[in-house]
Design a protein around this motif. Structure first.
Motif, PDB file in Angstrom:
ATOM      1  N   ARG A  55     -23.894  13.380  -9.224  1.00  0.00           N
ATOM      2  CA  ARG A  55     -24.708  13.349 -10.436  1.00  0.00           C
ATOM      3  C   ARG A  55     -23.853  13.525 -11.687  1.00  0.00           C
ATOM      4  O   ARG A  55     -24.319  13.377 -12.790  1.00  0.00           O
ATOM      5  CB  ARG A  55     -25.740  14.474 -10.380  1.00  0.00           C
ATOM      6  CG  ARG A  55     -26.627  14.414  -9.138  1.00  0.00           C
ATOM      7  CD  ARG A  55     -27.844  15.320  -9.321  1.00  0.00           C
ATOM      8  NE  ARG A  55     -27.547  16.486 -10.144  1.00  0.00           N
ATOM      9  CZ  ARG A  55     -27.529  17.734  -9.667  1.00  0.00           C
ATOM     10  NH1 ARG A  55     -27.780  17.980  -8.414  1.00  0.00           N
ATOM     11  NH2 ARG A  55     -27.269  18.748 -10.480  1.00  0.00           N
ATOM     12  N   ARG A  56     -22.592  13.912 -11.478  1.00  0.00           N
ATOM     13  CA  ARG A  56     -21.726  14.137 -12.642  1.00  0.00           C
ATOM     14  C   ARG A  56     -20.394  13.411 -12.486  1.00  0.00           C
ATOM     15  O   ARG A  56     -19.841  13.318 -11.389  1.00  0.00           O
ATOM     16  CB  ARG A  56     -21.417  15.629 -12.797  1.00  0.00           C
ATOM     17  CG  ARG A  56     -22.590  16.487 -13.201  1.00  0.00           C
ATOM     18  CD  ARG A  56     -22.072  17.872 -13.564  1.00  0.00           C
ATOM     19  NE  ARG A  56     -23.129  18.775 -13.947  1.00  0.00           N
ATOM     20  CZ  ARG A  56     -23.668  19.671 -13.115  1.00  0.00           C
ATOM     21  NH1 ARG A  56     -23.266  19.758 -11.858  1.00  0.00           N
ATOM     22  NH2 ARG A  56     -24.612  20.469 -13.559  1.00  0.00           N
ATOM     23  N   ASN A  61     -16.922   3.681 -14.440  1.00  0.00           N
ATOM     24  CA  ASN A  61     -18.064   4.514 -14.859  1.00  0.00           C
ATOM     25  C   ASN A  61     -19.406   3.852 -14.562  1.00  0.00           C
ATOM     26  O   ASN A  61     -20.376   4.515 -14.194  1.00  0.00           O
ATOM     27  CB  ASN A  61     -18.006   4.799 -16.375  1.00  0.00           C
ATOM     28  CG  ASN A  61     -17.013   5.905 -16.732  1.00  0.00           C
ATOM     29  OD1 ASN A  61     -16.293   6.419 -15.871  1.00  0.00           O
ATOM     30  ND2 ASN A  61     -16.956   6.261 -18.002  1.00  0.00           N
ATOM     31  N   ALA A  66     -25.654   8.988 -13.888  1.00  0.00           N
ATOM     32  CA  ALA A  66     -24.882  10.233 -13.839  1.00  0.00           C
ATOM     33  C   ALA A  66     -24.623  10.757 -15.244  1.00  0.00           C
ATOM     34  O   ALA A  66     -24.574   9.995 -16.208  1.00  0.00           O
ATOM     35  CB  ALA A  66     -23.551   9.985 -13.127  1.00  0.00           C
ATOM     36  N   GLU A  67     -24.462  12.068 -15.331  1.00  0.00           N
ATOM     37  CA  GLU A  67     -24.028  12.682 -16.581  1.00  0.00           C
ATOM     38  C   GLU A  67     -22.518  12.485 -16.666  1.00  0.00           C
ATOM     39  O   GLU A  67     -21.790  12.864 -15.740  1.00  0.00           O
ATOM     40  CB  GLU A  67     -24.367  14.182 -16.545  1.00  0.00           C
ATOM     41  CG  GLU A  67     -23.898  14.933 -17.764  1.00  0.00           C
ATOM     42  CD  GLU A  67     -24.083  16.455 -17.613  1.00  0.00           C
ATOM     43  OE1 GLU A  67     -24.137  16.960 -16.466  1.00  0.00           O
ATOM     44  OE2 GLU A  67     -24.138  17.121 -18.669  1.00  0.00           O
ATOM     45  N   ILE A  68     -22.028  11.855 -17.730  1.00  0.00           N
ATOM     46  CA  ILE A  68     -20.583  11.636 -17.864  1.00  0.00           C
ATOM     47  C   ILE A  68     -20.055  12.573 -18.951  1.00  0.00           C
ATOM     48  O   ILE A  68     -20.540  12.555 -20.090  1.00  0.00           O
ATOM     49  CB  ILE A  68     -20.252  10.169 -18.200  1.00  0.00           C
ATOM     50  CG1 ILE A  68     -20.868   9.242 -17.138  1.00  0.00           C
ATOM     51  CG2 ILE A  68     -18.738   9.966 -18.267  1.00  0.00           C
ATOM     52  CD1 ILE A  68     -20.607   7.762 -17.355  1.00  0.00           C
ATOM     53  N   ILE A  69     -19.086  13.395 -18.574  1.00  0.00           N
ATOM     54  CA  ILE A  69     -18.600  14.459 -19.456  1.00  0.00           C
ATOM     55  C   ILE A  69     -17.182  14.136 -19.920  1.00  0.00           C
ATOM     56  O   ILE A  69     -16.343  13.715 -19.110  1.00  0.00           O
ATOM     57  CB  ILE A  69     -18.600  15.815 -18.708  1.00  0.00           C
ATOM     58  CG1 ILE A  69     -19.964  16.064 -18.044  1.00  0.00           C
ATOM     59  CG2 ILE A  69     -18.234  16.970 -19.641  1.00  0.00           C
ATOM     60  CD1 ILE A  69     -19.970  17.223 -17.045  1.00  0.00           C
ATOM     61  N   PRO A  93     -19.095   8.288 -22.130  1.00  0.00           N
ATOM     62  CA  PRO A  93     -19.540   9.645 -21.792  1.00  0.00           C
ATOM     63  C   PRO A  93     -20.743  10.058 -22.630  1.00  0.00           C
ATOM     64  O   PRO A  93     -20.896   9.613 -23.776  1.00  0.00           O
ATOM     65  CB  PRO A  93     -18.332  10.509 -22.145  1.00  0.00           C
ATOM     66  CG  PRO A  93     -17.175   9.583 -22.152  1.00  0.00           C
ATOM     67  CD  PRO A  93     -17.701   8.251 -22.563  1.00  0.00           C
ATOM     68  N   THR A  94     -21.573  10.890 -22.039  1.00  0.00           N
ATOM     69  CA  THR A  94     -22.813  11.294 -22.703  1.00  0.00           C
ATOM     70  C   THR A  94     -22.815  12.778 -23.053  1.00  0.00           C
ATOM     71  O   THR A  94     -23.502  13.206 -23.971  1.00  0.00           O
ATOM     72  CB  THR A  94     -24.004  11.026 -21.769  1.00  0.00           C
ATOM     73  OG1 THR A  94     -23.634  11.446 -20.437  1.00  0.00           O
ATOM     74  CG2 THR A  94     -24.345   9.557 -21.717  1.00  0.00           C
ATOM     75  N   THR A  95     -22.079  13.590 -22.299  1.00  0.00           N
ATOM     76  CA  THR A  95     -21.996  15.013 -22.604  1.00  0.00           C
ATOM     77  C   THR A  95     -20.614  15.277 -23.170  1.00  0.00           C
ATOM     78  O   THR A  95     -19.607  15.039 -22.486  1.00  0.00           O
ATOM     79  CB  THR A  95     -22.209  15.853 -21.325  1.00  0.00           C
ATOM     80  OG1 THR A  95     -23.501  15.554 -20.803  1.00  0.00           O
ATOM     81  CG2 THR A  95     -22.121  17.346 -21.619  1.00  0.00           C
TER      82      THR A  95
END
Ligand SMILES: [Zn+2]
Length: 325
Positions: A61-62, A76, A82-85, A147-149
């Motif tokens: 999920r990450r 990606n 998924a949360e991409i950090i 990335p989103t986070t």
């Protein structure tokens, strides 16, 4: 490509060839899974997913991107939802340095005989690099997924009670450089702050920052470091890279003081023990970076990519070593 278990819950996928774009990926197999870096093209990303899927219960999920370079982010899109950090700078930087269209065009051009012949007289380095990439890579179908986070200096995850620390260390190799420390398992995922048994390529940042980051990794005292490129190591990997960078900066200073241009300096500086590493002629980039610092230029001064690959090509030819990127 091979998968290795590096601790109770940490895994690495490593690409043995260890040439440009042969980037490693990591997996922390806890709390639904965290994948670190997603490979250079879709075929390699799928192969990485298949290898990791032997140990994970489901698609993670990450995702963490250690920095903005294409070879760490071009898979990606396969991690849907998924949360991409990543570090706060990474999305904007990715749009500049990891835009797939230019690279797709370049590989298609090099793949065509006529274009290749014309290009070869202008940019022999680009043609040689393109031909090397065509042996392993195909950039078709890649779309940028950002990335989103985003975080600034530190970001912490708690995965089923295991702490994971994302530490921003850039700019040393690239603007977004982040290392991932799993203290309980004594593992560091270094991204491209660490190249192992291959010559480092640094794009944005300073020698001083890079030394600080390598010192930090040594202080964290991990048992295993997963480098961005090359085989697994312990802290001796960070020590060797620091010694290399110190050596290149010192030798570059002598050449700079003697008025030699950076390309000439790269041709003259002995590889020494580092001639055993993959792609030793990438030395040119480290000399040029040192020169930029001696001239007080900003760490984010842009690179002429074609000129850089041509210079590496020329250094390899002058030294009589295989042209390799
Ligand atoms: Zn890389």
């Amino acid at each position: 490509m091979e998968m290795k278990q590096v601790s109770d819950n940490c895994f690495a996928v490593l690409i043995e060839k260890n040439r440009v774009c042969d980037a490693n990926s990591g997996l922390i197999n806890l709390a639904g899974g965290v994948v670190i870096d997603t490979q250079s093209d879709l075929a390699h990303a799928r192969q990485m997913i298949e290898m990791f899927s032997k140990v994970w219960p489901a698609m993670p999920r990450r995702v963490i991107n250690t920095h903005e370079d294409a070879d760490h982010v071009w898979g990606n899109q396969l991690f849907e939802g998924a949360e991409i950090i990543a570090h706060r700078s990474v999305p904007e930087r990715m749009k500049h340095v990891a835009e797939p269209k230019e690279s797709q065009k370049m590989l298609h051009g090099v793949g065509r005989l006529l274009t290749r012949l014309v290009l070869k007289t202008l940019h022999p380095g680009i043609v040689a690099a393109g031909q090397q990439l065509l042996e392993d890579y195909n950039f078709d179908g890649i779309e940028l997924v950002l990335p989103t986070t985003l975080f600034d200096t530190r970001y912490e995850l708690n995965l089923d009670g295991t702490e994971v620390h994302l530490i921003y260390v850039g700019p040393c190799h690239q603007v977004g450089d982040t290392i991932i420390h799993v203290p309980k398992e004594r593992v560091v995922f270094a991204g491209d702050v660490l190249f192992r048994q291959c010559t480092p390529m640094g794009w944005t940042g300073s020698y001083e920052k890079w030394f600080q980051c390598l010192d930090l990794m040594i202080q964290l005292d991990p048992e295993v470091i997963v480098p961005g490129h090359g085989p697994l190591c312990g802290i001796e990997g960070a020590m060797e890279m620091k010694a290399y960078l110190q050596y290149v900066r010192d030798e570059s200073k002598k050449c700079f003081d003697n008025g030699l241009p950076s390309l000439e300096a790269a041709k003259r500086i002995e590889f020494g023990p580092y001639g055993e590493w993959r792609a030793p002629a990438r030395l040119y980039m480290n000399v040029e970076r040192a020169y930029r610092e001696f001239r007080n230029e900003p760490p984010d001064a842009p690179w002429d990519t074609a000129g850089t690959f041509d210079a590496i090509y020329q250094v390899a030819k002058a030294k009589g070593v295989e042209v390799e990127f």
